[in-house]
Design a protein around this motif. Structure first.
Motif, short mmCIF file in Angstrom:
data_model
loop_
_atom_site.label_atom_id
_atom_site.label_comp_id
_atom_site.label_asym_id
_atom_site.label_seq_id
_atom_site.Cartn_x
_atom_site.Cartn_y
_atom_site.Cartn_z
N THR A 8 39.62 37.70 34.37
CA THR A 8 39.94 39.12 34.54
C THR A 8 41.43 39.33 34.35
O THR A 8 42.22 38.37 34.42
CB THR A 8 39.53 39.61 35.94
OG1 THR A 8 40.32 38.92 36.93
CG2 THR A 8 38.06 39.34 36.21
N PRO A 9 41.86 40.57 34.10
CA PRO A 9 43.31 40.81 33.97
C PRO A 9 44.07 40.38 35.22
O PRO A 9 45.22 39.94 35.13
CB PRO A 9 43.38 42.34 33.77
CG PRO A 9 42.06 42.70 33.18
CD PRO A 9 41.07 41.78 33.80
N GLU A 10 43.45 40.51 36.40
CA GLU A 10 44.13 40.10 37.63
C GLU A 10 44.13 38.59 37.80
O GLU A 10 44.99 38.04 38.49
CB GLU A 10 43.45 40.73 38.85
CG GLU A 10 43.47 42.25 38.88
CD GLU A 10 42.44 42.86 37.93
OE1 GLU A 10 41.48 42.14 37.56
OE2 GLU A 10 42.60 44.03 37.54
N LYS A 11 43.20 37.89 37.15
CA LYS A 11 43.08 36.45 37.30
C LYS A 11 42.74 35.82 35.95
O LYS A 11 41.64 35.34 35.71
CB LYS A 11 42.00 36.12 38.34
CG LYS A 11 41.87 34.64 38.67
CD LYS A 11 40.93 34.44 39.85
CE LYS A 11 39.55 34.93 39.57
NZ LYS A 11 38.85 34.17 38.51
N PRO A 12 43.72 35.81 35.01
CA PRO A 12 43.45 35.23 33.69
C PRO A 12 43.25 33.73 33.78
O PRO A 12 43.96 33.04 34.52
CB PRO A 12 44.71 35.59 32.89
CG PRO A 12 45.77 35.77 33.92
CD PRO A 12 45.09 36.32 35.14
N LEU A 13 42.28 33.22 33.02
CA LEU A 13 42.01 31.78 33.04
C LEU A 13 41.30 31.38 31.77
O LEU A 13 40.72 32.21 31.07
CB LEU A 13 41.17 31.40 34.26
CG LEU A 13 39.85 32.16 34.51
CD1 LEU A 13 38.70 31.60 33.67
CD2 LEU A 13 39.46 32.09 35.96
N ASP A 14 41.39 30.09 31.46
CA ASP A 14 40.60 29.52 30.39
C ASP A 14 39.30 29.02 31.01
O ASP A 14 39.32 28.11 31.86
CB ASP A 14 41.34 28.35 29.73
CG ASP A 14 40.46 27.59 28.77
OD1 ASP A 14 39.83 28.24 27.91
OD2 ASP A 14 40.36 26.35 28.90
N PRO A 15 38.15 29.62 30.67
CA PRO A 15 36.91 29.29 31.37
C PRO A 15 36.57 27.80 31.35
O PRO A 15 36.11 27.26 32.36
CB PRO A 15 35.85 30.12 30.63
CG PRO A 15 36.61 31.27 30.07
CD PRO A 15 37.96 30.72 29.69
N LEU A 16 36.80 27.12 30.22
CA LEU A 16 36.46 25.71 30.14
C LEU A 16 37.32 24.89 31.10
O LEU A 16 36.83 24.06 31.86
CB LEU A 16 36.62 25.20 28.71
CG LEU A 16 36.39 23.70 28.51
CD1 LEU A 16 34.99 23.32 28.98
CD2 LEU A 16 36.59 23.31 27.05
N THR A 17 38.63 25.15 31.06
CA THR A 17 39.53 24.41 31.96
C THR A 17 39.20 24.70 33.41
O THR A 17 39.13 23.79 34.25
CB THR A 17 40.99 24.78 31.66
OG1 THR A 17 41.29 24.49 30.29
CG2 THR A 17 41.94 24.03 32.57
N ALA A 18 38.99 25.98 33.72
CA ALA A 18 38.67 26.35 35.10
C ALA A 18 37.36 25.72 35.55
O ALA A 18 37.26 25.24 36.69
CB ALA A 18 38.59 27.87 35.23
N ALA A 19 36.37 25.70 34.67
CA ALA A 19 35.08 25.11 35.03
C ALA A 19 35.22 23.61 35.29
O ALA A 19 34.60 23.07 36.21
CB ALA A 19 34.05 25.37 33.93
N ARG A 20 36.01 22.95 34.47
CA ARG A 20 36.23 21.52 34.68
C ARG A 20 36.88 21.25 36.04
O ARG A 20 36.45 20.39 36.80
CB ARG A 20 37.12 20.95 33.58
CG ARG A 20 36.44 20.78 32.24
CD ARG A 20 37.45 20.34 31.19
NE ARG A 20 38.30 19.28 31.68
CZ ARG A 20 39.53 19.03 31.22
NH1 ARG A 20 40.04 19.80 30.29
NH2 ARG A 20 40.22 18.04 31.71
N VAL A 21 37.91 22.02 36.34
CA VAL A 21 38.64 21.80 37.58
C VAL A 21 37.77 22.14 38.80
O VAL A 21 37.66 21.37 39.75
CB VAL A 21 39.94 22.63 37.60
CG1 VAL A 21 40.62 22.55 38.96
CG2 VAL A 21 40.89 22.15 36.51
N VAL A 22 37.12 23.32 38.75
CA VAL A 22 36.33 23.76 39.90
C VAL A 22 35.11 22.86 40.11
O VAL A 22 34.78 22.51 41.25
CB VAL A 22 35.89 25.23 39.73
CG1 VAL A 22 34.93 25.64 40.84
CG2 VAL A 22 37.11 26.13 39.73
N SER A 23 34.45 22.46 39.02
CA SER A 23 33.27 21.59 39.18
C SER A 23 33.66 20.24 39.78
O SER A 23 32.92 19.67 40.59
CB SER A 23 32.57 21.40 37.84
OG SER A 23 33.43 20.79 36.89
N GLN A 24 34.84 19.72 39.41
CA GLN A 24 35.28 18.47 40.00
C GLN A 24 35.61 18.65 41.48
O GLN A 24 35.30 17.79 42.32
CB GLN A 24 36.51 17.93 39.26
CG GLN A 24 36.94 16.53 39.69
CD GLN A 24 35.84 15.51 39.51
OE1 GLN A 24 35.29 15.36 38.42
NE2 GLN A 24 35.48 14.81 40.58
#
Length: 825
Positions: A470-486
């Motif tokens: 989101t504009p308030e929380k920009p992120l790269d979905p793949l990177t974020a998914a890797r980090v959060v899933s770990q």
């Protein structure tokens, strides 16, 4: 049980075995009943051996549901379609209850349909929120039915529940309401528009507010609704008397003082400050607010407002009054004691015989209890009562919005999480401890995601995490998914403390990304679910991505992260040092460089493993270790006159610098080692300056105040800006090796390097060039005014023992003979 469960034949019997409220049935291809469980018989109010025929079984269901259920059974046995519906069941004693019917075809070894089987589950005892809130409203006591008509309608607008007040209000003749469409109870002239409003509210799942509707039973009704399961919950109120009264209302009419509703009359002054003054309040106002009449007469109604009074509703009132129009709002007011309460406020203008505006009359009804009940119902509709997490309904609403089913999709990731071997815990320790484990899992999952992301419980031991760009929380979905899933694997892999027992558990995570192409919430859940089963098949305690290409990347990165953690635990990382020399060829110091030699990968470059260390936060302990090693080595050199002049430069990552304890760690290292702080040089990357510059500069000043020297590494390739460079408390700029490589052949690189050197000269900063590999490069830099260098021309990075030998062999002037050409790390 969710629709996925219906595809698993074994799961039906498992569910029956552990629930007293679920019955099981099975029929053959000729529609003969093969099995009718005792629970089924009890649900029908019959003895345990009761086994009805097909027609007799259908007769137990409500008229409005019987046809649909029969059609679903035929489709199941003829086309092989599974079904999952909620219907009303009537026992032999006449008791009606809501049940959930789930069915599936039975096939032989060749795949041919040879019958059907399924369950009938009484919903209310299991505590399900979705589709059963209408039963909960009855059990919540008189709060919802205290003199107010209340009905619920399904997604077709048919009435599925009505209390006694609704029966009296809508059907004075006593005809049944259940099954009839709500708009049929109003006059034809409003019926078409009313139907359109209902259809719109049901499709969009939005609240509904309709005032003064002309009902068939010759009175005026007010109708307010809000989303409820798949339909709407509606409050109906007879406003006929109020409508008639408002047509004849005059100033200080004697009946006003006796109204149970709050009444406030103000002068007809403009609404802007100080606003109209109160000229009259009735006794109901005094009872509810705690103010006496003398305390409010002559004052503005603003004295009733407080911190939670809605600005938007006040703006509506102001706008309407400026147009001399009636307005109605739900408003939070405050008593004299500061207690908030809700009021349904109807503000109307009053004219005299000459049509001159004389006063405003506000009639308010206390709806505090109704609002509280609505909040309870909303909570039951959208939250899981065990874990307090959002439930399936709220997740689907958010997922549909994120996936762009109504337009404007966002990028994000959906994670399906299933606990490994959860059934074993329930079977061995009992459901109470299983519930405690689920509550701990919910809390841990919330701690794994950022604010604004959603963690939901689908049911059982299944959870879903939705993260969005989101504009308030920009992120790269793949990177974020890797980090959060770990994070999730790590967090849910920690032991769980249960009463008298320490339980160890893991989870399997399936991930799918969305936003690049069109998709639906159903597709995304299926993709994430499929990926989760792939994680199960891989041995559990694993993460799998739905996309094969992304899965390959994620697997490699996860393996690299795991290897890096192991290397850190086994002390396989090492520090090497590369000399830095001055214009006379004498060594002025070294840069500490981190190295990793993997047993199978070989030498892993910092550009490969440093980003992984950043993502996994391993950079924090690793960076501290390098800092400790550098300070300890400076302490050793300080004891030798020929080494005491040497400094050590240590690279500091963005995450390491922004850690709240970083300054304290540097202070502790310097004090513990006893070194002169100016011999320690911290190299910061330009990316550190991309945001929150003021806080960064404040931290840098703290380091400068203690004597530590600061250098900006790889200058010129990141966020360089002359406007902030002059504000930075730094000692040195380091020209990136990318400009040095082609400095003799590329005019742009030569110009940039020359500009940086000139900039440092004008700002009084030191300058050093890294990546110097030839004497021609060094000579060019010297002519430009750069007299400090680092690179293979002088020495490659060396382990400490080899560095000491190099210093001994080179003496005061290290060799200027270049090493074999290589790309510097």
């Amino acid at each position: 049980m969710d629709p996925v469960t219906a595809h698993n034949p074994a799961s039906l019997l498992q569910l029956v075995e552990r629930s007293a409220f679920v019955g099981f049935w099975r029929r053959d291809a000729r529609r003969r009943t093969l099995y009718w469980s005792p629970q089924m018989a009890r649900l029908h109010g019959a003895p345990d051996d009761y086994t009805p025929t097909f027609e007799a079984a259908l007769s137990h269901y409500a008229d409005e549901h019987r046809t649909e259920l029969a059609a679903r059974l035929r489709a199941c046995e003829e086309q092989g379609e599974t079904f999952d519906v909620e219907v009303q069941l009537q026992s032999l004693q006449g008791r009606r209850t809501w049940v959930r019917c789930v069915g599936q075809p039975v096939r032989d070894d060749a795949g041919a349909i040879v019958g059907s089987e399924g369950i009938v589950q009484e919903i209310a005892p299991a505590g399900y929120a979705e589709g059963t809130l209408l039963r909960h409203t009855v059990s919540m006591g008189g709060a919802l039915g205290s003199g107010e008509a209340f009905v619920t309608v399904d997604k077709q607008g048919r009435i599925s529940y009505a209390n006694e007040q609704a029966q009296h209000l809508l059907a004075a003749g006593g005809e049944p309401l259940i099954g009839r469409k709500i708009w049929t109870f109003f006059q034809k002239r409003v019926r078409l528009g009313l139907e359109e409003r209902f259809v719109q509210a049901l499709e969009r799942r939005e609240a509904l507010e309709l005032e003064e509707l002309d009902a068939q039973v010759a009175h005026w009704l007010e109708l307010r609704g809000f989303p409820f399961g798949a339909g709407l919950a509606l409050h109906l109120r007879d406003v006929s008397s109020r409508r008639r009264a408002q047509q004849h209302l005059t100033l200080l009419e004697g009946s006003i003082a006796r109204l149970n509703d709050i009444v406030i009359i103000t002068e007809a002054a403009p609404f802007r400050a100080p606003g109209p003054r109160i000229v009259f309040v009735n006794e109901a106002f005094e009872r509810r607010t705690g103010y006496t009449r003398d305390e409010v007469i002559g004052h503005s109604p603003r004295l009733l407002q407080g911190p939670d009074t809605q600005r938007a509703q006040l703006d509506r009132i102001r706008s309407a009054l400026e147009q001399w129009e009636r307005v109605r709002v739900d408003l939070i007011n405050y008593t004299k004691a500061g207690e908030p309460y809700w009021v349904d406020l109807d503000v109307s203008p009053v004219w005299d015989e000459t049509r001159r505006l004389t006063h405003w009359v506000a009639v308010g009804r206390d709806i505090t209890e109704r609002k509280r009940d609505e909040e309870k119902i909303q909570y039951l509709a959208f939250y899981d009562p065990l874990t307090q997490l959002p439930n399936r309904q709220m997740l689907l609403d958010r997922l549909r919005e994120a996936a762009g089913e109504s337009g404007h999709p966002r990028e994000g990731a959906l994670m399906f999480i299933d606990l490994d071997n959860f059934k074993v815990l329930n079977d061995t320790l009992g459901h109470q401890k299983g519930d405690m484990l689920l509550q701990q899992v919910g809390r841990r999952l919330r701690n794994c995601v950022a604010k604004g992301d959603i963690v939901a419980r689908l049911g059982g031991d299944e959870f879903v995490v939705l993260i969005e760009n989101t504009p308030e929380k920009p992120l790269d979905p793949l990177t974020a998914a890797r980090v959060v899933s770990q994070r999730i694997l790590d967090a849910l892999g920690e032991p769980y403390v249960l009463p008298g027992y320490l339980h160890h558990s893991t989870c399997s995570v399936g991930v799918t990304l969305f936003g690049k192409t069109a998709s639906t919430s159903t597709e995304l859940l299926k993709q994430a679910d499929l990926a989760m089963y792939q994680a199960k098949a891989a041995g559990r305690n694993a993460v799998r991505f739905f996309d094969p290409e992304m899965q390959a990347v994620a697997t490699e990165n996860a393996a690299l992260a795991a290897d890096l953690r192991q290397a850190w635990r086994d002390n396989h990382l090492r520090v090497e040092y590369q000399p830095q020399v001055g214009m006379d060829g004498r060594m002025t110091g070294v840069e500490a460089l981190l190295r990793w030699e993997h047993p199978t990968r070989g030498i892993v470059g910092p550009d490969q493993f440093i980003p992984t260390a950043e993502e996994t936060s391993l950079i924090i302990p690793i960076g501290h270790w390098v800092l400790e090693a550098a300070c300890a080595q400076l302490a050793v050199w300080a004891q030798r006159p020929d080494r005491a002049h040497l400094s050590i430069a240590v690279n500091v990552s963005v995450r390491q610098f922004r850690h709240p304890e970083f300054i304290d760690e540097v202070v502790s290292c310097v004090k513990r080692s006893g070194i002169r702080p100016e011999k320690l040089k911290l190299e910061l990357t330009e990316s550190l300056l991309a945001d929150n510059l003021d806080a960064t500069i404040a931290k840098m000043r703290n380091l400068k105040d203690m004597g530590v020297r600061l250098s900006v590494d790889d200058f010129g390739i990141g966020y360089s800006s002359l406007s902030y460079l002059k504000r930075l408390p730094i000692d040195e700029l380091k020209i990136d090796r990318g400009f040095i490589k082609d400095i003799l052949t590329d005019g742009n690189d030569a110009a940039i390097a020359g500009t940086i050197i000139g900039l440092c000269r004008n700002l009084g900063l030191e300058v050093i060039a890294e990546g110097v590999e030839t004497e021609e490069q060094r000579a060019f830099l010297a002519r430009q005014g750069c007299h400090r260098y680092q690179g293979y021309l002088f020495c490659r990075p060396l382990p400490l023992e080899q560095l000491e030998a190099f210093i001994e062999a080179a003496g005061a002037a290290p060799s200027l003979t270049p090493e074999p050409s290589s790309v510097e790390s």
